[in-house]
Design an enzyme around this catalytic site. Structure first.
Site, PDB file in Angstrom:
ATOM      1  N   GLU A  39      -5.936  -0.270  -2.317  1.00 19.39           N
ATOM      2  CA  GLU A  39      -6.246  -1.700  -2.347  1.00 19.39           C
ATOM      3  C   GLU A  39      -5.741  -2.370  -1.074  1.00 19.39           C
ATOM      4  O   GLU A  39      -6.449  -3.155  -0.443  1.00 19.39           O
ATOM      5  CB  GLU A  39      -5.581  -2.372  -3.548  1.00 19.39           C
ATOM      6  CG  GLU A  39      -6.137  -1.984  -4.887  1.00 19.39           C
ATOM      7  CD  GLU A  39      -5.321  -2.556  -6.038  1.00 19.39           C
ATOM      8  OE1 GLU A  39      -5.775  -2.425  -7.176  1.00 19.39           O
ATOM      9  OE2 GLU A  39      -4.236  -3.125  -5.820  1.00 19.39           O
ATOM     10  N   ALA A  77       1.769  -3.485  -7.776  1.00 19.86           N
ATOM     11  CA  ALA A  77       2.161  -2.151  -8.227  1.00 19.86           C
ATOM     12  C   ALA A  77       2.013  -2.071  -9.740  1.00 19.86           C
ATOM     13  O   ALA A  77       2.252  -3.041 -10.458  1.00 19.86           O
ATOM     14  CB  ALA A  77       3.612  -1.857  -7.825  1.00 19.86           C
TER      15      ALA A  77
END
Length: 184
Positions: A129, A59
Site C-alpha cells: 500500500e 498496520a
C-alpha cells in the site's frame, strides 16, 4: 490516544487557503507548506466520480485501536474513508480490494506506528500500500507513537515527507485538518 494540543496551535500558526473563514482549525506554517501540494492534487481530481476522500493505510496490528480511532474520527468529521476493516468483505481478495480502494481515493493517509514500521520492514501488505501511495503526490503521513527519525530509518522516502503528528495534535484535531484538506 494521541497527545498534545487539541487545536494544533503554535506560535507560527496560519490559515491555509482551503480553510473556510469560519474555521477555527489552526495549522503550523510547516503543515500548510506540506498539505498545499496535496490539496492542489485533490482539486485536480475533483471531477473523478465516486472517489472516497481518503485511503487509510495502517498496520494490521493497529486495526482495532489507533487505526480504528483515526477512521472513526475521520468519519465523525464527515470524511469518507476507505478502511480495510469495513471495506474488504469476507471472501474477497484482499490485494485486489486494496488496489481498488487506492484507485478510488482522493488522498492516502498512512498511520505510522511502531507496528507499521515493523510491517514495512517485513514487506507485507502495508508495504505494498505504501509503495502505491508513494508513487503519487497524494500522501499524508500521520505519525503516532513513534518519530519521524524512526520512520526515516525504515522508509527514507516516506520519512522525507512532512505530515501530521499525534504528539502535536489529538486524533480529533488531525481528523479535522484532513477533513478541511479534502472538502471541496
Amino acid at each position: 490516544m494521541g497527545g498534545g494540543r487539541s487545536s494544533g496551535g503554535s506560535k507560527n500558526s496560519t490559515k491555509p487557503r482551503w480553510s473556510r473563514a469560519s474555521s477555527t482549525i489552526i495549522y503550523t506554517s510547516e503543515q500548510v507548506r506540506t498539505l498545499t501540494p496535496i490539496r492542489e492534487n485533490i482539486e485536480r481530481r475533483s471531477s473523478v466520480p465516486e472517489l472516497r476522500d481518503v485511503f487509510l493505510c495502517h498496520a494490521w496490528d493497529d486495526r482495532k485501536e489507533a487505526a480504528k480511532e483515526l477512521h472513526d474520527q475521520l468519519e465523525a468529521a464527515g470524511v469518507s474513508a476507505w478502511f480495510s476493516e469495513k471495506d474488504v468483505l469476507l471472501g474477497s481478495t484482499l490485494l485486489r480490494e486494496i488496489d481498488k480502494g487506492l484507485a478510488k481515493s482522493r488522498v492516502g493517509i498512512v498511520l505510522v506506528t511502531p507496528s507499521l514500521l515493523r510491517r514495512v520492514q517485513g514487506e507485507g501488505i502495508a508495504d505494498k500500500e505504501l509503495s502505491a501511495l508513494l508513487a503519487r503526490d497524494l500522501l499524508v503521513p500521520i505519525v503516532h507513537g513513534t518519530t519521524y527519525e524512526a520512520l526515516r530509518d525504515v522508509s527514507p522516502l516516506l520519512g522525507s515527507r512532512s505530515g501530521l503528528n499525534t504528539a502535536e495534535d489529538t486524533m480529533a484535531a488531525i481528523a479535522a485538518k484532513i477533513a478541511e484538506l479534502v472538502t471541496l
